[in-house]
Design an enzyme around this catalytic site. Structure first.
Site, PDB file in Angstrom:
ATOM      1  N   LYS A  25       0.901  -1.150   0.032  1.00  0.00           N
ATOM      2  CA  LYS A  25      -0.082   0.003   0.098  1.00  0.00           C
ATOM      3  C   LYS A  25       0.728   1.421   0.030  1.00  0.00           C
ATOM      4  CE  LYS A  25      -4.049  -2.229   0.324  1.00  0.00           C
ATOM      5  NZ  LYS A  25      -4.777  -2.226  -0.891  1.00  0.00           N
ATOM      6  N   CYS A  26       0.545   2.146  -0.489  1.00  0.00           N
ATOM      7  CA  CYS A  26       1.012   3.572  -0.480  1.00  0.00           C
ATOM      8  C   CYS A  26       1.049   4.147   0.693  1.00  0.00           C
ATOM      9  CB  CYS A  26       0.489   4.631  -1.659  1.00  0.00           C
ATOM     10  SG  CYS A  26       1.186   4.678  -2.943  1.00  0.00           S
ATOM     11  N   PRO A  27       2.178   4.759   1.326  1.00  0.00           N
ATOM     12  CA  PRO A  27       3.131   5.109   0.481  1.00  0.00           C
ATOM     13  C   PRO A  27       4.594   4.368   0.203  1.00  0.00           C
ATOM     14  CG  PRO A  27       3.518   5.972   2.727  1.00  0.00           C
ATOM     15  CD  PRO A  27       2.289   4.840   2.587  1.00  0.00           C
ATOM     16  N   ILE A  28       4.686   3.089   0.455  1.00  0.00           N
ATOM     17  CA  ILE A  28       5.626   2.269   0.345  1.00  0.00           C
ATOM     18  C   ILE A  28       6.176   1.986  -0.955  1.00  0.00           C
ATOM     19  CG2 ILE A  28       6.114  -0.395   0.615  1.00  0.00           C
ATOM     20  CD1 ILE A  28       5.885   1.191   3.249  1.00  0.00           C
ATOM     21  N   ASP A  52      -1.656  -0.733  -5.958  1.00  0.00           N
ATOM     22  CA  ASP A  52      -2.330  -0.015  -5.036  1.00  0.00           C
ATOM     23  C   ASP A  52      -2.909   1.134  -5.894  1.00  0.00           C
ATOM     24  OD1 ASP A  52      -3.604   1.615  -3.102  1.00  0.00           O
ATOM     25  OD2 ASP A  52      -1.833   2.022  -2.004  1.00  0.00           O
TER      26      ASP A  52
END
Length: 89
Positions: A25-28, A52
């Site tokens: 998932k963001c921000p990963i 995502d």
């Protein structure tokens, strides 16, 4: 969302580095991009694989913020996108 976004010059240049952020998932995906973009030469392309939906818009926004170039986003057959970023500095 379109399958191809912001196609411009260099969109056919093969990526020098591919970052697999599928399932994250963001921000990963952005964090992974920021950590690794300096591993490629200037003007090289980094491909970020992400599924995502936030990454589809957040990575191009990060590029504008950091003065890198969002080259294009391509839909992946299994879902998600390959988001291509050119390192500008």
């Amino acid at each position: 969302m379109t399958s191809r976004h912001a196609a411009t010059e260099g969109s056919t240049q093969p990526p020098a580095l591919t970052i697999d952020a599928l399932g994250k998932k963001c921000p990963i995906p952005i964090i992974m991009l920021a950590e690794q973009i300096n591993a490629v030469p200037r003007n090289a392309i980094v491909s970020v694989l992400a599924d995502d939906p936030a990454a589809f818009t957040d990575i191009p926004a990060w590029c504008r913020l950091k003065s890198h170039h969002h080259v294009a986003s391509h839909e992946l057959p299994g879902g998600g996108w390959a988001i291509h970023v050119r390192r500008n500095y």
